[in-house]
Design a protein around this motif. Structure first.
Motif, PDB file in Angstrom:
ATOM      1  N   SER A 186      37.771  37.678  26.179  1.00  0.00           N
ATOM      2  CA  SER A 186      37.336  38.491  25.038  1.00  0.00           C
ATOM      3  C   SER A 186      35.912  38.983  25.225  1.00  0.00           C
ATOM      4  O   SER A 186      35.571  40.109  24.835  1.00  0.00           O
ATOM      5  CB  SER A 186      37.446  37.680  23.743  1.00  0.00           C
ATOM      6  OG  SER A 186      38.790  37.357  23.450  1.00  0.00           O
ATOM      7  N   GLY A 238      42.765  38.323  25.763  1.00  0.00           N
ATOM      8  CA  GLY A 238      41.898  37.286  25.210  1.00  0.00           C
ATOM      9  C   GLY A 238      42.488  36.691  23.943  1.00  0.00           C
ATOM     10  O   GLY A 238      42.435  35.464  23.728  1.00  0.00           O
ATOM     11  N   TRP A 239      43.062  37.549  23.106  1.00  0.00           N
ATOM     12  CA  TRP A 239      43.727  37.074  21.884  1.00  0.00           C
ATOM     13  C   TRP A 239      44.885  36.167  22.253  1.00  0.00           C
ATOM     14  O   TRP A 239      45.091  35.127  21.625  1.00  0.00           O
ATOM     15  CB  TRP A 239      44.211  38.275  21.080  1.00  0.00           C
ATOM     16  CG  TRP A 239      44.869  37.943  19.773  1.00  0.00           C
ATOM     17  CD1 TRP A 239      44.264  37.817  18.560  1.00  0.00           C
ATOM     18  CD2 TRP A 239      46.271  37.707  19.551  1.00  0.00           C
ATOM     19  NE1 TRP A 239      45.194  37.524  17.589  1.00  0.00           N
ATOM     20  CE2 TRP A 239      46.433  37.446  18.174  1.00  0.00           C
ATOM     21  CE3 TRP A 239      47.390  37.698  20.378  1.00  0.00           C
ATOM     22  CZ2 TRP A 239      47.670  37.181  17.606  1.00  0.00           C
ATOM     23  CZ3 TRP A 239      48.635  37.422  19.815  1.00  0.00           C
ATOM     24  CH2 TRP A 239      48.765  37.171  18.441  1.00  0.00           C
ATOM     25  N   ASN A 240      45.663  36.554  23.251  1.00  0.00           N
ATOM     26  CA  ASN A 240      46.820  35.770  23.667  1.00  0.00           C
ATOM     27  C   ASN A 240      46.420  34.362  24.086  1.00  0.00           C
ATOM     28  O   ASN A 240      46.990  33.366  23.620  1.00  0.00           O
ATOM     29  CB  ASN A 240      47.525  36.490  24.823  1.00  0.00           C
ATOM     30  CG  ASN A 240      48.811  35.813  25.251  1.00  0.00           C
ATOM     31  OD1 ASN A 240      48.779  34.735  25.843  1.00  0.00           O
ATOM     32  ND2 ASN A 240      49.933  36.428  24.963  1.00  0.00           N
ATOM     33  N   PHE A 241      45.431  34.257  24.981  1.00  0.00           N
ATOM     34  CA  PHE A 241      44.972  32.943  25.426  1.00  0.00           C
ATOM     35  C   PHE A 241      44.471  32.120  24.243  1.00  0.00           C
ATOM     36  O   PHE A 241      44.765  30.920  24.127  1.00  0.00           O
ATOM     37  CB  PHE A 241      43.862  33.100  26.460  1.00  0.00           C
ATOM     38  CG  PHE A 241      44.341  33.184  27.882  1.00  0.00           C
ATOM     39  CD1 PHE A 241      44.294  32.082  28.719  1.00  0.00           C
ATOM     40  CD2 PHE A 241      44.848  34.370  28.385  1.00  0.00           C
ATOM     41  CE1 PHE A 241      44.736  32.154  30.033  1.00  0.00           C
ATOM     42  CE2 PHE A 241      45.299  34.464  29.694  1.00  0.00           C
ATOM     43  CZ  PHE A 241      45.239  33.345  30.526  1.00  0.00           C
ATOM     44  N   GLY A 242      43.698  32.758  23.360  1.00  0.00           N
ATOM     45  CA  GLY A 242      43.138  32.034  22.232  1.00  0.00           C
ATOM     46  C   GLY A 242      44.196  31.529  21.278  1.00  0.00           C
ATOM     47  O   GLY A 242      44.182  30.356  20.864  1.00  0.00           O
ATOM     48  N   GLY A 263      40.351  32.231  27.056  1.00  0.00           N
ATOM     49  CA  GLY A 263      40.527  33.352  26.146  1.00  0.00           C
ATOM     50  C   GLY A 263      39.210  33.892  25.617  1.00  0.00           C
ATOM     51  O   GLY A 263      39.025  35.108  25.498  1.00  0.00           O
ATOM     52  N   ALA A 302      39.709  34.366  17.295  1.00  0.00           N
ATOM     53  CA  ALA A 302      40.500  35.308  18.091  1.00  0.00           C
ATOM     54  C   ALA A 302      40.986  36.467  17.243  1.00  0.00           C
ATOM     55  O   ALA A 302      40.931  37.633  17.657  1.00  0.00           O
ATOM     56  CB  ALA A 302      41.679  34.581  18.724  1.00  0.00           C
TER      57      ALA A 302
END
Length: 388
Positions: free
Chosen positions: A282, A309-313, A278, A219
């Motif tokens: 991304s 995407g970074w947040n979910f990852g 995530g 991520a």
């Protein structure tokens, strides 16, 4: 409060290095050293946490970051790229403290609420992190008013933000401090693990820990690669510093604001599905980045989704990591996970500056798209154990 200083190491660092060197080819160097400092700081802070001094370690990282901000200001005034890079490495120490705070929150709540606790800290971080790039223009005006280069403004903001946050953490470590002393039970907590590295090595080889650390590194690799070159890309298409700061702020909203909801999803449905979602987000973000041609609606969607995407990852992987190892080893593994994120970002930051100017951003997005798709295709999730 500390997150108000975050944009100094990213947005301002990229632009300042380009200005001092006279070429965009060095844009990734301050980011790489900043992330290297963050990785080293994570190990320092986690070592203190493992010895029962979590708050002291977090405050120390912030103090070193504040000192690094001053070094950069002096370097910019003297026109020294070398000292600017050295200050960037020290500045990264503060980043490690800011992001390791999420594990402090997880330590303070029951196991079933860890995702929400992590998300709440990310939301608090979002408030400062969104404000931070928006101060690029106003802080630059203030810096010019006192005879400093424009880009020194955000570093002065970082110095104040990191210093005040360090004082708050230091005060919270003592139970005798009114109000803030209520945090002493967590900030001064920690248990010493058994001697030797075998137990730690075995914990790091657990499937849940492997997936969590891989997700954290992946991520950060994608997000930092995109955001290292974004300020230069937008500037080359005629965007002012204020416009650049606005686009970075939108990206930061995607990075942090949804964290409480994402944390609830991790608590309710498990962290691994959150990590997979995530990766898919991304993937879409990288695809949109292939069509980015400056400050457009497409670029806005691309940057917001990259942050999301970074947040979910990261929220999913962090929640997974807190339950992957025994409590005695957890501070050390958390620090190694943070250092892994920094190492991945440190590799990608100088590489992206080498992409050709005219079509390099689109090429970068396509490369990130391919890497994300490969990681998603190769991910295997065991049906039992901590990952279930």
């Amino acid at each position: 409060m500390a997150a108000i200083g975050l944009a100094a190491g990213g947005t301002a660092g990229v632009l300042l290095a380009t200005e001092l060197a006279g070429t965009a080819s060095v844009a990734g160097l301050p980011v790489a050293l900043h992330l290297g400092g963050s990785a080293a700081g994570a190990l320092l802070v986690s070592h203190q946490a493992g010895r029962g001094h979590r708050g002291r370690g977090l405050a120390l990282g912030l103090v070193l970051g504040a000192f690094g901000a001053l070094v950069v200001v002096l370097a910019a005034r003297q026109g020294s790229l070398g000292w600017m890079l050295a200050g960037s490495a020290l500045l990264g120490m503060a980043n490690s403290s800011i992001f390791l705070l999420r594990y402090t929150a997880a330590q303070a709540v029951p196991e079933g609420n860890r995702g929400r606790a992590l998300g709440l800290v990310f939301l608090a971080t979002a408030i400062g992190a969104v404000i931070s790039p928006l101060l690029l223009g106003p802080s630059g005006s203030a810096a010019r008013a006192v005879g400093l280069p424009t880009l020194c403004g955000l570093y002065l903001v970082a110095f104040a933000a990191f210093g005040c946050s360090a004082l708050l953490l230091a005060a919270g470590c003592s139970p005798r401090t009114p109000v803030l002393g209520r945090a002493a039970g967590v900030l001064a907590s920690g248990t010493k693990p058994a001697r030797g590295t075998l137990r730690l090595g075995a914990a790091l080889r657990e499937p849940a820990a492997v997936v969590a650390m891989s997700a954290l590194a992946g991520a950060n690799f994608i997000m930092v690669g995109i955001m290292t070159i974004t300020p230069v890309h937008l500037s080359q298409h005629g965007a002012s510093t204020g416009v650049v700061g606005s686009f970075v702020a939108l990206h930061v909203v995607g990075m942090f604001a949804p964290a409480p909801l994402v944390g609830r999803l991790a608590d309710r449905h498990g962290p691994v599905p959150v990590v997979l979602i995530g990766a898919v987000i991304s993937l879409v973000a990288c695809a949109l980045g292939g069509f980015s041609t400056g400050p457009t609606t497409m670029t806005t969607a691309h940057l917001v989704l990259a942050g999301l995407g970074w947040n979910f990852g990261v929220v999913g992987a962090s929640t997974l990591l807190t339950g992957a190892v025994p409590g005695q080893l957890r501070p050390y593994v958390e620090g190694i996970g943070e250092a892994t994120m920094g190492a991945a970002a440190m590799v990608v930051a100088p590489l992206v500056a080498l992409f050709p100017g005219a079509w390099g951003y689109q090429l970068l997005a396509l490369c990130a798209l391919a890497l994300t798709a490969l990681a998603l295709a190769r991910m295997r999730v065991p049906a039992s154990g901590p990952l279930a």
